[in-house]
Design a protein around this motif. Structure first.
Motif, PDB file in Angstrom:
ATOM      1  N   TYR A  48     -40.891 -35.796 -60.698  1.00 53.73           N
ATOM      2  CA  TYR A  48     -39.658 -36.066 -61.327  1.00 53.73           C
ATOM      3  C   TYR A  48     -39.591 -37.544 -61.869  1.00 53.73           C
ATOM      4  CZ  TYR A  48     -34.934 -37.204 -62.666  1.00 53.73           C
ATOM      5  OH  TYR A  48     -33.732 -37.694 -63.192  1.00 53.73           O
ATOM      6  N   TYR A  49     -39.595 -37.893 -62.909  1.00 56.24           N
ATOM      7  CA  TYR A  49     -39.745 -39.224 -63.490  1.00 56.24           C
ATOM      8  C   TYR A  49     -38.506 -39.682 -64.340  1.00 56.24           C
ATOM      9  CZ  TYR A  49     -41.609 -43.780 -65.122  1.00 56.24           C
ATOM     10  OH  TYR A  49     -41.798 -45.142 -65.279  1.00 56.24           O
TER      11      TYR A  49
ATOM     12  N   ALA B  50     -54.147 -37.050 -66.382  1.00 51.89           N
ATOM     13  CA  ALA B  50     -54.394 -36.353 -65.032  1.00 51.89           C
ATOM     14  C   ALA B  50     -54.444 -34.809 -64.902  1.00 51.89           C
ATOM     15  CB  ALA B  50     -53.298 -36.952 -64.080  1.00 51.89           C
ATOM     16  N   ASN B  51     -54.586 -34.352 -66.181  1.00 49.59           N
ATOM     17  CA  ASN B  51     -54.426 -32.902 -66.440  1.00 49.59           C
ATOM     18  C   ASN B  51     -53.333 -32.229 -65.958  1.00 49.59           C
ATOM     19  OD1 ASN B  51     -56.817 -33.024 -67.856  1.00 49.59           O
ATOM     20  ND2 ASN B  51     -58.341 -32.925 -66.105  1.00 49.59           N
ATOM     21  N   LYS B  52     -52.236 -32.918 -65.807  1.00 47.11           N
ATOM     22  CA  LYS B  52     -50.922 -32.467 -65.514  1.00 47.11           C
ATOM     23  C   LYS B  52     -49.945 -31.960 -66.587  1.00 47.11           C
ATOM     24  CE  LYS B  52     -50.859 -34.775 -60.991  1.00 47.11           C
ATOM     25  NZ  LYS B  52     -50.081 -35.757 -60.190  1.00 47.11           N
ATOM     26  N   THR B  53     -49.039 -30.884 -66.621  1.00 49.86           N
ATOM     27  CA  THR B  53     -48.497 -30.505 -67.687  1.00 49.86           C
ATOM     28  C   THR B  53     -47.050 -31.154 -67.570  1.00 49.86           C
ATOM     29  OG1 THR B  53     -49.397 -28.351 -67.932  1.00 49.86           O
ATOM     30  CG2 THR B  53     -46.942 -28.452 -68.735  1.00 49.86           C
ATOM     31  N   ALA B  54     -46.618 -31.910 -68.412  1.00 43.87           N
ATOM     32  CA  ALA B  54     -45.200 -32.676 -68.267  1.00 43.87           C
ATOM     33  C   ALA B  54     -44.447 -32.220 -69.499  1.00 43.87           C
ATOM     34  CB  ALA B  54     -45.513 -34.193 -68.530  1.00 43.87           C
ATOM     35  N   LEU B  55     -43.150 -32.065 -68.866  1.00 43.56           N
ATOM     36  CA  LEU B  55     -42.002 -31.720 -70.263  1.00 43.56           C
ATOM     37  C   LEU B  55     -40.911 -32.940 -70.276  1.00 43.56           C
ATOM     38  CD1 LEU B  55     -41.331 -28.138 -68.927  1.00 43.56           C
ATOM     39  CD2 LEU B  55     -42.804 -29.065 -70.713  1.00 43.56           C
ATOM     40  N   TYR B  56     -40.653 -33.148 -71.384  1.00 49.41           N
ATOM     41  CA  TYR B  56     -39.531 -34.198 -71.636  1.00 49.41           C
ATOM     42  C   TYR B  56     -38.321 -33.211 -71.316  1.00 49.41           C
ATOM     43  CZ  TYR B  56     -42.277 -37.635 -73.714  1.00 49.41           C
ATOM     44  OH  TYR B  56     -43.359 -38.395 -74.182  1.00 49.41           O
ATOM     45  N   TYR B  57     -37.269 -33.967 -70.461  1.00 47.15           N
ATOM     46  CA  TYR B  57     -36.110 -33.367 -70.241  1.00 47.15           C
ATOM     47  C   TYR B  57     -34.855 -34.184 -70.248  1.00 47.15           C
ATOM     48  CZ  TYR B  57     -33.377 -31.808 -65.729  1.00 47.15           C
ATOM     49  OH  TYR B  57     -32.421 -31.417 -64.808  1.00 47.15           O
ATOM     50  N   SER B  58     -33.684 -33.432 -70.718  1.00 49.94           N
ATOM     51  CA  SER B  58     -32.376 -34.171 -70.708  1.00 49.94           C
ATOM     52  C   SER B  58     -31.359 -33.299 -69.981  1.00 49.94           C
ATOM     53  CB  SER B  58     -32.026 -34.357 -72.070  1.00 49.94           C
ATOM     54  OG  SER B  58     -32.108 -33.364 -73.053  1.00 49.94           O
ATOM     55  N   GLY B  59     -30.793 -32.276 -70.578  1.00 46.93           N
ATOM     56  CA  GLY B  59     -29.885 -31.491 -69.826  1.00 46.93           C
ATOM     57  C   GLY B  59     -30.507 -30.607 -68.931  1.00 46.93           C
ATOM     58  N   GLY B  60     -31.808 -30.087 -69.271  1.00 48.50           N
ATOM     59  CA  GLY B  60     -32.535 -29.141 -68.240  1.00 48.50           C
ATOM     60  C   GLY B  60     -32.058 -27.908 -67.930  1.00 48.50           C
ATOM     61  N   THR B  61     -30.886 -27.331 -68.732  1.00 46.52           N
ATOM     62  CA  THR B  61     -30.448 -25.990 -68.304  1.00 46.52           C
ATOM     63  C   THR B  61     -31.460 -24.855 -68.575  1.00 46.52           C
ATOM     64  OG1 THR B  61     -29.498 -25.726 -70.827  1.00 46.52           O
ATOM     65  CG2 THR B  61     -28.109 -26.509 -68.922  1.00 46.52           C
TER      66      THR B  61
ATOM     67  N   VAL C  96     -41.664 -33.568 -64.752  1.00 54.58           N
ATOM     68  CA  VAL C  96     -40.517 -33.506 -66.082  1.00 54.58           C
ATOM     69  C   VAL C  96     -40.193 -34.964 -66.184  1.00 54.58           C
ATOM     70  CG1 VAL C  96     -39.561 -31.443 -65.477  1.00 54.58           C
ATOM     71  CG2 VAL C  96     -38.431 -33.226 -64.165  1.00 54.58           C
ATOM     72  N   ILE C  97     -39.964 -35.601 -67.468  1.00 48.53           N
ATOM     73  CA  ILE C  97     -39.631 -36.849 -67.706  1.00 48.53           C
ATOM     74  C   ILE C  97     -38.229 -37.038 -68.299  1.00 48.53           C
ATOM     75  CG2 ILE C  97     -40.119 -38.840 -69.084  1.00 48.53           C
ATOM     76  CD1 ILE C  97     -43.047 -37.410 -69.256  1.00 48.53           C
ATOM     77  N   ASP C  98     -37.234 -37.425 -67.550  1.00 43.30           N
ATOM     78  CA  ASP C  98     -35.785 -37.315 -67.573  1.00 43.30           C
ATOM     79  C   ASP C  98     -35.575 -38.617 -68.846  1.00 43.30           C
ATOM     80  OD1 ASP C  98     -32.900 -37.093 -67.678  1.00 43.30           O
ATOM     81  OD2 ASP C  98     -32.987 -36.759 -65.569  1.00 43.30           O
ATOM     82  N   LEU C  99     -34.973 -38.108 -69.642  1.00 41.80           N
ATOM     83  CA  LEU C  99     -34.744 -38.979 -70.742  1.00 41.80           C
ATOM     84  C   LEU C  99     -33.371 -39.721 -70.873  1.00 41.80           C
ATOM     85  CD1 LEU C  99     -36.307 -37.320 -73.779  1.00 41.80           C
ATOM     86  CD2 LEU C  99     -37.302 -38.919 -72.382  1.00 41.80           C
ATOM     87  N   LYS C 100     -32.512 -39.282 -69.951  1.00 40.66           N
ATOM     88  CA  LYS C 100     -31.134 -39.773 -69.889  1.00 40.66           C
ATOM     89  C   LYS C 100     -30.764 -41.211 -69.693  1.00 40.66           C
ATOM     90  CE  LYS C 100     -29.549 -36.431 -67.092  1.00 40.66           C
ATOM     91  NZ  LYS C 100     -30.833 -35.345 -67.107  1.00 40.66           N
ATOM     92  N   SER C 101     -31.682 -41.787 -69.121  1.00 39.22           N
ATOM     93  CA  SER C 101     -31.458 -43.191 -68.632  1.00 39.22           C
ATOM     94  C   SER C 101     -31.967 -44.196 -70.048  1.00 39.22           C
ATOM     95  CB  SER C 101     -32.036 -43.595 -67.315  1.00 39.22           C
ATOM     96  OG  SER C 101     -31.630 -42.961 -66.276  1.00 39.22           O
TER      97      SER C 101
END
Length: 273
Positions: A8-9, A27-38, A54-59
């Motif tokens: 979690y970032y 690094a061959n890792k699957t990352a998703l942008y995340y805000s609400g996350g429901t 997951v890359i949390d955009l809320k901040s």
């Protein structure tokens, strides 16, 4: 419970978000942008979605902004539906998002999440489709402003590593006459049968619908706005134009959806007489 581990970032800037996505990809890792996350969390619990990070955009300040400046309304992608509805800047959008799910869920669903989600209705898109609004996206080369209609084709169509930062709407377009009509099969809080969001600018009418097809879309505004023919004929022409994309399911048959859409369009015209 989610059955797998993930990183979690929560970056503080747009550049940090993009850089983190690139580092995970390298690094061959699957990352998703995340805000609400429901949806992300629900699908992960059901094991229908798996990811490494997951890359949390809320901040990120730009993603949480909601302000009118220089004649434009800026709406951050990480705003919740509740925040948008309570601010009241764009009445048609406020009314639309206040009818998505229930109030508890509205506190979690974000504007960007609804537009990019896997649930096909994506009702927050309807008030945006009827305006010539812009989308500000974070791309590989920095911020870019594009027409919303260019990147929303049923759902957000962004390149890998890009994310929505803001929606931009001219202030003069916010308070035009509008109509929002939503029909569900049974309860007020239910999967929708049809939702329509429409806006009237002088004699021009634009309307977008969700629920009658596999994704939200604009109705043909030249058919809606043709003052040379009676309203009943305009409605008949619109119904004929959407017939090929109408779906039938447990909520309603194709013919029933056409019937309901016809009634909704009649109600829309009635509201503006």
């Amino acid at each position: 419970m989610i059955s797998f581990d993930f990183e979690y970032y929560r970056p503080d800037t747009l550049n940090e978000a993009v850089e983190s996505f690139r580092s995970f990809e390298a690094a061959n890792k699957t990352a998703l942008y995340y805000s609400g996350g429901t949806e992300i969390l629900s699908m992960a619990r059901a094991e229908s979605l798996k990811f490494d990070a997951v890359i949390d955009l809320k901040s990120i300040p730009e993603c949480g902004i909601q302000i009118c400046v220089n004649g434009q309304l800026l709406l951050g992608s990480a705003l919740t539906l509740t925040q948008i509805a309570e601010a009241g800047h764009y009445p048609l959008l406020c009314e639309t998002v206040s009818r998505i799910a229930d109030h508890t869920i509205q506190d979690k669903i974000t504007l960007g999440g609804n537009l990019a989600g896997t649930i096909k209705y994506r009702e927050a898109a309807l008030p945006l489709l009827v305006k010539d609004c812009k989308a500000r996206i974070m791309a590989e080369n920095g911020l870019q402003d594009v027409m919303f209609s260019e990147i929303f084709k049923g759902r957000l169509q962004l390149k890998k590593g890009e994310f929505l930062v803001q929606i931009i709407i001219d202030e003069q377009m916010l308070n035009l006459p509008y109509a929002h009509i939503k029909k569900t099969k049974m309860d007020k809080i239910d999967y929708l049968l049809i939702t329509i969001a429409a806006s009237k600018n002088n004699s021009e009418i634009k309307a977008a619908v969700s629920g009658i097809g596999d994704a939200p879309f604009l109705l043909l505004h030249d058919l809606l706005s043709n003052n040379n023919i009676p309203e009943s004929e305009r409605i008949a022409n619109v119904l004929e134009s959407v017939r090929p994309v109408i779906i039938g399911d447990i909520l309603g048959s194709k013919d029933y959806r056409l019937f309901v859409l016809g009634n909704i369009l009649s109600q829309m015209y009635e509201n503006w007489r």
